[in-house]
Design a protein around this motif. Structure first.
Motif, mmCIF file in Angstrom:
data_model
loop_
_atom_site.group_PDB
_atom_site.id
_atom_site.type_symbol
_atom_site.label_atom_id
_atom_site.label_comp_id
_atom_site.label_asym_id
_atom_site.label_seq_id
_atom_site.Cartn_x
_atom_site.Cartn_y
_atom_site.Cartn_z
ATOM 1 N N CYS A 61 6.615 9.757 -0.065
ATOM 2 C CA CYS A 61 5.513 8.798 0.051
ATOM 3 C C CYS A 61 5.960 7.645 0.925
ATOM 4 C CB CYS A 61 5.109 8.265 -1.321
ATOM 5 S SG CYS A 61 4.412 9.485 -2.409
ATOM 6 N N ASP A 108 -9.021 6.341 2.959
ATOM 7 C CA ASP A 108 -8.449 5.842 4.208
ATOM 8 C C ASP A 108 -7.028 6.353 4.426
ATOM 9 O OD1 ASP A 108 -10.703 4.432 4.886
ATOM 10 O OD2 ASP A 108 -9.936 2.498 4.218
ATOM 11 N N SER A 109 -6.667 6.483 5.690
ATOM 12 C CA SER A 109 -5.301 6.850 6.050
ATOM 13 C C SER A 109 -4.556 5.603 6.503
ATOM 14 C CB SER A 109 -5.311 7.875 7.194
ATOM 15 O OG SER A 109 -5.685 7.239 8.410
ATOM 16 N N VAL A 110 -3.268 5.745 6.690
ATOM 17 C CA VAL A 110 -2.464 4.624 7.161
ATOM 18 C C VAL A 110 -2.975 4.123 8.510
ATOM 19 C CG1 VAL A 110 -0.659 5.977 8.341
ATOM 20 C CG2 VAL A 110 -0.089 3.758 7.325
ATOM 21 N N PHE A 117 1.132 5.427 0.524
ATOM 22 C CA PHE A 117 0.466 6.560 1.155
ATOM 23 C C PHE A 117 1.218 7.838 0.818
ATOM 24 C CE2 PHE A 117 -0.390 2.773 3.547
ATOM 25 C CZ PHE A 117 -1.739 2.853 3.829
ATOM 26 N N ASP A 118 0.488 8.925 0.641
ATOM 27 C CA ASP A 118 1.117 10.197 0.291
ATOM 28 C C ASP A 118 1.723 10.863 1.533
ATOM 29 O OD1 ASP A 118 -0.983 11.436 1.686
ATOM 30 O OD2 ASP A 118 -1.994 12.117 -0.128
ATOM 31 N N LEU A 134 -0.158 10.829 4.594
ATOM 32 C CA LEU A 134 -0.460 9.459 5.018
ATOM 33 C C LEU A 134 -1.850 8.997 4.590
ATOM 34 C CD1 LEU A 134 1.321 9.489 8.487
ATOM 35 C CD2 LEU A 134 2.160 8.558 6.318
ATOM 36 N N ALA A 135 -2.314 9.537 3.461
ATOM 37 C CA ALA A 135 -3.577 9.105 2.853
ATOM 38 C C ALA A 135 -3.265 8.074 1.769
ATOM 39 C CB ALA A 135 -4.317 10.286 2.249
ATOM 40 N N LEU A 136 -4.097 7.076 1.644
ATOM 41 C CA LEU A 136 -3.892 6.001 0.682
ATOM 42 C C LEU A 136 -3.916 6.531 -0.746
ATOM 43 C CD1 LEU A 136 -3.684 2.900 0.256
ATOM 44 C CD2 LEU A 136 -6.170 2.879 0.091
ATOM 45 N N THR A 137 -2.923 6.101 -1.542
ATOM 46 C CA THR A 137 -2.910 6.472 -2.956
ATOM 47 C C THR A 137 -2.968 5.256 -3.868
ATOM 48 O OG1 THR A 137 -0.491 6.536 -3.047
ATOM 49 C CG2 THR A 137 -1.624 8.608 -2.555
ATOM 50 N N CYS A 158 4.136 0.603 2.352
ATOM 51 C CA CYS A 158 3.922 -0.424 3.365
ATOM 52 C C CYS A 158 3.894 -1.768 2.670
ATOM 53 C CB CYS A 158 2.595 -0.207 4.082
ATOM 54 S SG CYS A 158 2.538 1.321 5.024
ATOM 55 N N ALA A 197 0.878 -1.169 0.000
ATOM 56 C CA ALA A 197 0.000 0.000 0.000
ATOM 57 C C ALA A 197 0.914 1.217 0.000
ATOM 58 C CB ALA A 197 -0.903 0.011 1.226
#
Length: 107
Positions: A102, A45-47, A19-20, A23-26, A105, A17
Motif C-alpha cells: 500500500c 478516486d486514484s492517487v 492507496f492500495d 493506487l485506489a484510495l482506501t 501519502c 491518504a
C-alpha cells in the motif's frame, strides 16, 4: 490511542491518504479535507485524481509502492483552493509494509 494520533496529526497539520496496490484510495485521515483546503475526494478516486501534481512522476510512485525506493518527496507544491487562494504543501510518499503493498501519502 487513535484519538491521540489524530490529535497529533491535527496539531502538526499533517494529513494522510492510503492507496492500495492499484493506487485506489482506501483511507484518509479525518483532517484531510481541512489540510487540503476542501479538495474533494471520493472513495473511488486514484492517487492521480487526488494528487494530479504526481503526473510525470509515475515511475517514482511505482518504485515506492514496490519497495524499490524508500520514499518520494515533492516540496512546496502550489495549488489553488476552491475559492482561488494560492496554497502550498509538501507531499511525501511511503510504502506500507502490507500484503499486497500500500502507498501512504503524507501531506
Amino acid at each position: 490511542m487513535k484519538d491521540w494520533i489524530d490529535q497529533i496529526l491535527q496539531e502538526k497539520k499533517i494529513a494522510y491518504a492510503v492507496f492500495d496496490h492499484d493506487l485506489a484510495l482506501t483511507k484518509i485521515s479525518p483532517n484531510f479535507s481541512q489540510i487540503m483546503h476542501g479538495r474533494s475526494v471520493t472513495a473511488t478516486d486514484s492517487v492521480w485524481e487526488i494528487f494530479p501534481e504526481l503526473f510525470g512522476s509515475e515511475d517514482q510512485v511505482v518504485a515506492v509502492l514496490q519497495h524499490k525506493k524508500k520514499r518520494y518527496e515533492i516540496s512546496k507544491i502550489n495549488t489553488f483552493s476552491e475559492n482561488g487562494a494560492l496554497l502550498y504543501y509538501n507531499l511525501t510518499l511511503l510504502s506500507l509494509n502490507a500484503k499486497p503493498a500500500c502507498l501512504l501519502c503524507l501531506i
